[in-house]
Design a protein around this motif. Structure first.
Motif, short mmCIF file in Angstrom:
data_model
loop_
_atom_site.label_atom_id
_atom_site.label_comp_id
_atom_site.label_asym_id
_atom_site.label_seq_id
_atom_site.Cartn_x
_atom_site.Cartn_y
_atom_site.Cartn_z
N ILE A 215 0.83 -1.20 0.00
CA ILE A 215 0.00 0.00 0.00
C ILE A 215 0.87 1.25 0.00
O ILE A 215 0.46 2.32 -0.46
N ASP A 216 2.11 1.13 0.50
CA ASP A 216 3.02 2.28 0.57
C ASP A 216 3.78 2.50 -0.73
O ASP A 216 4.04 3.65 -1.11
N SER A 217 4.16 1.43 -1.41
CA SER A 217 5.04 1.58 -2.57
C SER A 217 4.37 1.39 -3.92
O SER A 217 4.89 1.86 -4.93
N ALA A 218 3.23 0.72 -3.96
CA ALA A 218 2.63 0.37 -5.25
C ALA A 218 1.20 0.86 -5.42
O ALA A 218 0.59 0.62 -6.47
N VAL A 219 0.66 1.54 -4.42
CA VAL A 219 -0.74 1.99 -4.47
C VAL A 219 -0.78 3.48 -4.17
O VAL A 219 -0.18 3.95 -3.21
N HIS A 220 -1.49 4.22 -5.02
CA HIS A 220 -1.70 5.66 -4.80
C HIS A 220 -3.11 5.84 -4.25
O HIS A 220 -4.10 5.57 -4.93
N LEU A 221 -3.18 6.27 -3.00
CA LEU A 221 -4.45 6.28 -2.30
C LEU A 221 -5.36 7.44 -2.70
O LEU A 221 -6.54 7.47 -2.33
N GLN A 222 -4.84 8.41 -3.45
CA GLN A 222 -5.68 9.54 -3.86
C GLN A 222 -6.23 9.39 -5.27
O GLN A 222 -6.79 10.33 -5.81
#
Length: 321
Positions: A215-222
């Protein structure tokens, strides 16, 4: 695809999904130390190579991937996932764009399924997807390496080192001047040390990005508008994942490493206790000894000693419960 570098002195072929490249060249710890010191290279030519070209490539990929890539600068490395409709991890892509082409390397033999999915999503976008595995080999240079990169070779630079998309015809000549060669076991030991998950090892059919720290390196939460985004947002905002990735120090007195899939239990419950997780990757490290990554239930206490079959294991937090 069998690598020509298996003809190098001492080369022993890897097994399973990594068959076709060297597991080691006769001295595992020497190879690890070389990589840790920033010298040598690793033959990753068994990995799949996929390219996307066309004016709409980044806009189109942005709609399909978990990562924000619409304005991805040329030369900037990133990684991204493709999820199922339920948010489970299906593909992991290690990406770089050179200004005209987006390059990605993926797990061995997974490029066919990835390309089939990408082709099904082209619609009216001006993009072309190609399997370039027969033309290009991935070569890894460790962090700190001063090895020369041939002119024109696409490079993916990360904090852990550089991935080169090297023409296959140049693999043997590059190896001859860029040694010493290190095998995949050395590469995997450093991967485990740095807590980096690998699809097919740390994942199963129900893994979601939160469980592995992706979730920190491969996912953009916005960003939204990708398959599985609803699950990502719901877990991020309203809940916790059911499992978490941990780093394990294993009992060094054991002769054999617990293999992938070895069941984990709490030590205070003994070898017949409840299963609380599994070993996903275990390796021998040149400094840390036997270590592993594992996926366990989220509610296992952080200080609970564990058993991998009969091997004692002490956990370090990778993903917070």
């Amino acid at each position: 695809m069998k690598s020509p570098l298996l003809s190098l002195p001492g080369a022993v072929s890897a097994e399973g999904v990594d068959e076709g490249v060297a597991a080691h060249y006769g001295d595992l710890f020497r190879e690890q130390r070389a990589l840790a010191d920033g010298s040598g290279f690793v033959d990753l030519s068994h990995r799949g190579v996929v390219t996307v070209t066309g004016d709409d490539r980044l806009t189109w990929l942005h709609l399909l991937l978990t990562q924000h890539v619409t304005d991805l600068p040329a030369g900037l490395a990133t990684e991204a996932l493709i999820l199922t409709a339920h948010g489970h991890i299906e593909h992991a892509l290690y990406l770089v764009d050179d200004g005209t082409t987006t390059w990605a390397h993926v797990e061995p033999d997974s490029q066919g399924a990835l390309i089939a999915y990408l082709e099904s999503m082209k619609f009216f976008y001006r993009v072309e997807v190609a399997d370039r595995t027969d033309e290009f080999a991935v070569v890894y240079l460790p962090a700190g390496s001063i090895a020369e990169v041939p002119e024109g070779v696409v490079v993916r630079e990360t904090p852990y080192g550089r991935d080169l998309f090297l023409p296959r015809t140049e693999l043997e000549s590059y190896a001859a001047k860029s040694g010493p060669a290190a095998g995949l076991l050395a590469y995997e030991a450093l991967r485990v040390e740095s807590h980096r998950p690998r699809i097919g090892f740390e994942t199963d059919h129900r893994t979601i990005p939160h469980e592995l720290g992706w979730i920190d390196s491969a996912v953009h939460l916005q960003k939204g508008c990708y398959r599985g985004q609803e699950t990502v947002a719901r877990v991020q905002n309203l809940g916790k994942p059911p499992r978490r990735l941990v780093f394990l120090h294993l009992d060094g007195s054991e002769v054999h490493l617990p293999p992938h899939g070895t069941e984990l239990r709490r030590a205070d419950e003994g070898p017949d206790g409840r299963k609380i997780g599994i070993i996903t990757t275990s390796v021998r490290h040149h400094e840390l000894g036997p270590i592993a990554l594992a996926v366990i239930k989220r509610n296992v206490p952080l200080d609970a000693p564990l058993l991998a079959d009969t091997t004692a294991a002490a956990q370090e937090v990778v993903v917070e419960p």
